[in-house]
Design a protein around this motif. Structure first.
Motif: not given
Length: 141
Positions: A13, A48-51, A53, A107, A109, A111-112
């Protein structure tokens, strides 16, 4: 071996550009500060990335703001997003972290929390030994 290409291992990604706005008074920015194409001046841009934290994002903010490294500094995260029902932006608080302490939201994210590319992240930073201001939804009486 003729005709074979070398194996290239690449991340699956692409990173995203996260536009982060911070305050150091413990309060989130007012939504009118995001109106008509304007944004607050305290912008950090993070790839950064969607995961990612909240604890990882806290570490990146502390690299830019050394005063936020003090143990006990509180970081309250909110997503600022376009309101599809009416003009303007809405804010959704998603969690908090603290320098030097483990927490239940560390922790969590992006995305969450249903973060979408194009949303902003607003981080209200409260120095240690100063209580975060009461939520704007609470009444002072």
């Amino acid at each position: 071996m003729r005709g074979q290409r070398p194996l290239i291992i690449a991340p699956q990604t692409c990173p995203l550009l996260l536009r982060v706005f911070t305050t150091n008074n413990g309060r989130h920015h007012r939504m009118d500060e995001f109106s008509r194409g304007n944004v607050p001046s305290s912008e950090l841009q993070i790839y950064t990335w969607m995961d990612a934290t909240l604890k990882e994002l806290t570490s990146l903010v502390k690299e830019v703001y050394p005063e936020a490294r003090k143990k006990g500094t509180h970081f309250n995260f909110a997503i600022v997003f376009t309101d599809l029902k009416r003009p303007g932006y809405r804010v959704k608080e998603i969690g908090s972290t603290m320098s030097g302490r483990k927490g239940t939201d560390d922790s969590m994210t992006l995305q969450s929390q249903k973060f979408q590319i194009g949303d902003y992240l607003d981080i209200a930073i409260t120095p240690p030994n100063r209580a975060p201001p009461p939520s704007s939804r609470m009444r002072p009486y």
